[in-house]
Design a protein around this motif. Structure first.
Motif, PDB file in Angstrom:
ATOM      1  N   ASP A   1       0.759  -1.189  -0.068  1.00 54.01           N
ATOM      2  CA  ASP A   1      -0.023  -0.164  -0.043  1.00 54.01           C
ATOM      3  C   ASP A   1       0.776   1.237   0.013  1.00 54.01           C
ATOM      4  O   ASP A   1       1.989   1.271   0.424  1.00 54.01           O
ATOM      5  CB  ASP A   1      -0.787   0.170   1.330  1.00 54.01           C
ATOM      6  N   GLU A   2       0.400   2.258  -0.485  1.00 52.71           N
ATOM      7  CA  GLU A   2       1.107   3.696  -0.407  1.00 52.71           C
ATOM      8  C   GLU A   2       0.445   4.452   0.603  1.00 52.71           C
ATOM      9  O   GLU A   2      -0.720   4.172   1.138  1.00 52.71           O
ATOM     10  CB  GLU A   2       0.894   4.212  -1.730  1.00 52.71           C
ATOM     11  N   CYS A   3       1.110   5.648   0.739  1.00 57.43           N
ATOM     12  CA  CYS A   3       0.640   6.645   1.889  1.00 57.43           C
ATOM     13  C   CYS A   3       1.234   7.854   1.281  1.00 57.43           C
ATOM     14  O   CYS A   3       1.845   7.837   0.237  1.00 57.43           O
ATOM     15  CB  CYS A   3       1.067   6.124   3.233  1.00 57.43           C
ATOM     16  N   VAL A   4       0.757   8.814   2.137  1.00 62.99           N
ATOM     17  CA  VAL A   4       1.192  10.274   1.907  1.00 62.99           C
ATOM     18  C   VAL A   4       2.046  10.755   2.940  1.00 62.99           C
ATOM     19  O   VAL A   4       1.785  10.773   4.415  1.00 62.99           O
ATOM     20  CB  VAL A   4       0.102  11.320   1.765  1.00 62.99           C
ATOM     21  N   GLU A   5       3.392  11.296   2.672  1.00 63.64           N
ATOM     22  CA  GLU A   5       4.138  11.670   3.596  1.00 63.64           C
ATOM     23  C   GLU A   5       4.234  13.064   3.691  1.00 63.64           C
ATOM     24  O   GLU A   5       4.437  13.875   2.566  1.00 63.64           O
ATOM     25  CB  GLU A   5       5.624  11.147   3.478  1.00 63.64           C
ATOM     26  N   VAL A   6       4.294  13.693   4.821  1.00 69.14           N
ATOM     27  CA  VAL A   6       4.358  15.302   5.007  1.00 69.14           C
ATOM     28  C   VAL A   6       5.702  15.502   5.671  1.00 69.14           C
ATOM     29  O   VAL A   6       5.699  15.312   6.940  1.00 69.14           O
ATOM     30  CB  VAL A   6       3.215  15.975   5.444  1.00 69.14           C
ATOM     31  N   LYS A   7       6.401  16.121   5.224  1.00 71.73           N
ATOM     32  CA  LYS A   7       7.660  16.548   6.300  1.00 71.73           C
ATOM     33  C   LYS A   7       7.925  18.104   6.315  1.00 71.73           C
ATOM     34  O   LYS A   7       7.707  18.592   5.339  1.00 71.73           O
ATOM     35  CB  LYS A   7       9.120  16.148   5.181  1.00 71.73           C
ATOM     36  N   ARG A   8       7.999  18.515   7.858  1.00 72.28           N
ATOM     37  CA  ARG A   8       7.813  19.815   7.889  1.00 72.28           C
ATOM     38  C   ARG A   8       8.866  20.172   9.091  1.00 72.28           C
ATOM     39  O   ARG A   8       9.287  19.195   9.750  1.00 72.28           O
ATOM     40  CB  ARG A   8       6.594  20.225   8.430  1.00 72.28           C
ATOM     41  N   VAL A   9       9.494  21.472   9.071  1.00 76.42           N
ATOM     42  CA  VAL A   9      10.123  22.035  10.234  1.00 76.42           C
ATOM     43  C   VAL A   9       9.176  22.599  11.142  1.00 76.42           C
ATOM     44  O   VAL A   9       8.295  23.469  10.541  1.00 76.42           O
ATOM     45  CB  VAL A   9      11.350  22.870   9.786  1.00 76.42           C
ATOM     46  N   ARG A  10       9.256  22.318  12.434  1.00 74.47           N
ATOM     47  CA  ARG A  10       8.432  22.991  13.443  1.00 74.47           C
ATOM     48  C   ARG A  10       9.008  24.086  13.866  1.00 74.47           C
ATOM     49  O   ARG A  10      10.236  23.815  14.384  1.00 74.47           O
ATOM     50  CB  ARG A  10       7.850  22.184  14.567  1.00 74.47           C
ATOM     51  N   TYR A  11       8.504  25.540  14.251  1.00 66.68           N
ATOM     52  CA  TYR A  11       9.356  26.453  14.819  1.00 66.68           C
ATOM     53  C   TYR A  11       8.609  27.176  16.254  1.00 66.68           C
ATOM     54  O   TYR A  11       7.513  27.105  16.217  1.00 66.68           O
ATOM     55  CB  TYR A  11       9.548  27.579  14.049  1.00 66.68           C
ATOM     56  N   LEU A  12       9.407  27.544  16.978  1.00 69.33           N
ATOM     57  CA  LEU A  12       9.193  27.922  17.972  1.00 69.33           C
ATOM     58  C   LEU A  12       9.583  29.207  18.325  1.00 69.33           C
ATOM     59  O   LEU A  12      10.692  29.350  18.697  1.00 69.33           O
ATOM     60  CB  LEU A  12       9.177  27.163  19.591  1.00 69.33           C
ATOM     61  N   ASN A  13       8.765  30.261  18.361  1.00 71.62           N
ATOM     62  CA  ASN A  13       9.387  31.679  18.592  1.00 71.62           C
ATOM     63  C   ASN A  13      10.191  31.919  17.448  1.00 71.62           C
ATOM     64  O   ASN A  13      11.136  32.606  17.516  1.00 71.62           O
ATOM     65  CB  ASN A  13       9.845  32.120  19.871  1.00 71.62           C
ATOM     66  N   ARG A  14      10.032  31.256  16.109  1.00 70.03           N
ATOM     67  CA  ARG A  14      10.900  31.525  14.917  1.00 70.03           C
ATOM     68  C   ARG A  14      11.969  30.824  14.898  1.00 70.03           C
ATOM     69  O   ARG A  14      12.782  30.863  13.936  1.00 70.03           O
ATOM     70  CB  ARG A  14      11.032  32.895  14.526  1.00 70.03           C
ATOM     71  N   SER A  15      12.262  29.907  15.798  1.00 74.19           N
ATOM     72  CA  SER A  15      13.576  29.124  16.123  1.00 74.19           C
ATOM     73  C   SER A  15      13.240  27.726  15.663  1.00 74.19           C
ATOM     74  O   SER A  15      12.147  27.218  16.182  1.00 74.19           O
ATOM     75  CB  SER A  15      14.143  29.193  17.219  1.00 74.19           C
ATOM     76  N   PRO A  16      13.819  27.032  14.737  1.00 73.68           N
ATOM     77  CA  PRO A  16      13.583  25.744  14.596  1.00 73.68           C
ATOM     78  C   PRO A  16      14.014  24.841  15.770  1.00 73.68           C
ATOM     79  O   PRO A  16      14.714  24.841  16.033  1.00 73.68           O
ATOM     80  CB  PRO A  16      14.389  25.448  13.308  1.00 73.68           C
ATOM     81  N   VAL A  17      12.571  24.080  15.855  1.00 71.12           N
ATOM     82  CA  VAL A  17      12.829  23.194  17.131  1.00 71.12           C
ATOM     83  C   VAL A  17      12.682  21.647  16.793  1.00 71.12           C
ATOM     84  O   VAL A  17      12.794  20.615  17.442  1.00 71.12           O
ATOM     85  CB  VAL A  17      12.096  23.460  18.236  1.00 71.12           C
ATOM     86  N   CYS A  18      11.937  21.245  15.616  1.00 71.67           N
ATOM     87  CA  CYS A  18      11.522  20.112  15.393  1.00 71.67           C
ATOM     88  C   CYS A  18      11.319  19.602  13.892  1.00 71.67           C
ATOM     89  O   CYS A  18      11.008  20.683  13.210  1.00 71.67           O
ATOM     90  CB  CYS A  18      10.127  19.778  16.053  1.00 71.67           C
ATOM     91  N   ILE A  19      11.741  18.389  13.494  1.00 70.31           N
ATOM     92  CA  ILE A  19      11.276  17.787  12.254  1.00 70.31           C
ATOM     93  C   ILE A  19      10.201  16.873  12.297  1.00 70.31           C
ATOM     94  O   ILE A  19      10.284  15.804  13.190  1.00 70.31           O
ATOM     95  CB  ILE A  19      12.612  17.285  11.658  1.00 70.31           C
ATOM     96  N   ASP A  20       9.200  16.883  11.664  1.00 76.41           N
ATOM     97  CA  ASP A  20       8.001  16.482  11.782  1.00 76.41           C
ATOM     98  C   ASP A  20       7.846  15.512  10.494  1.00 76.41           C
ATOM     99  O   ASP A  20       7.423  16.186   9.506  1.00 76.41           O
ATOM    100  CB  ASP A  20       6.730  17.416  11.968  1.00 76.41           C
TER     101      ASP A  20
END
Length: 247
Positions: A131-150
């Motif tokens: 089966d296939e899926c959909v992947e969404v890759k994002r950088v999350r920012y806290l007070n405009r500083s990068p804190v997470c890869i999602d």
């Protein structure tokens, strides 16, 4: 009327230390006090607010427990680098949890693609191996500083609806309000891993630095798995908080 005047004029029924704590928190979060900037001394704050030392120390203790300030022996109290705390007693998205604490949270989409589900993703989402899926890759920012890869993975019937949409905010409200999917609960796992090259680049990490990796599998109210995520956080910027009771 400024914060000090309001507190000294007795404009709130809240205890004085709570008012002072909240005033300092607002000034820290809105940037009036910069990261690593020294706060006024206890004596200075006693004079400014017209309160006792114990009242000031109660306010600072709460800010310290929240991770907003730190103390250096003989030097004073300083503003910490923002470290977000997410309480996992309730299922919330990153933006929902951070907004409630007064932080500015945002996201930048790195990619969205249809792909064959990786083995772990297929198992989590109860998909067949082909089966296939959909992947969404994002950088999350806290007070405009990068804190997470999602890295989020969705079954095709859900993920297909995300192409062309604004994914700079939380996806949970989108699932509920736009797609009409009532959310149930989530299974969460935590571990510490070394950041790969891509994570180092986007989170401004040095080679060999560890990150906090969260695996979260979210179900709808009928128990169907609909969202499997790898959330990779800077260890100095984020903390998950649990409360457990001994029955």
């Amino acid at each position: 009327m400024n914060n000090v005047t309001q507190i000294m004029a007795g404009q709130s029924p809240l205890p004085l230390y709570v008012q002072i704590r909240d005033s300092l928190r607002r000034q820290i979060l809105d940037g009036s006090y910069q990261v690593h900037e020294r706060l006024p001394s206890e004596n200075e704050m006693m004079n400014t607010y017209g309160v006792s030392r114990i009242t000031i120390r109660q306010a600072l203790r709460d800010l310290h427990n929240e991770g907003l300030v730190f103390s250096a022996q003989g030097k004073g109290t300083f503003v910490s680098k923002p470290k977000a705390v997410q309480n996992v007693q309730r299922l919330e998205g990153f933006g929902e949890a951070m907004a409630a604490q007064g932080y500015e949270a945002s996201a930048r989409v790195l990619s969205i693609q249809q792909m064959k589900a990786p083995k772990a993703v297929a198992a989590a989402l109860d998909l067949e191996s082909a089966d296939e899926c959909v992947e969404v890759k994002r950088v999350r920012y806290l007070n405009r500083s990068p804190v997470c890869i999602d890295n989020s993975y969705f079954p095709m019937d859900i993920g297909n609806q995300m192409f062309g949409l604004d994914l700079s905010g939380d996806i949970f409200p989108m699932l509920e309000n736009l797609f009409g999917i009532p959310l149930g609960g989530a299974d969460i796992g935590l571990d510490a891993v070394l950041a790969d090259a891509e994570t180092q680049q986007h989170l401004n990490l040095k080679p060999g630095e560890a990150i906090l990796r969260v695996e979260r599998l979210t179900h709808n109210q009928d128990g169907r798995p609909i969202d499997f995520e790898y959330l990779c956080y800077r260890g100095d910027s984020f903390k998950y908080q649990f409360r457990i009771d001994r029955k």
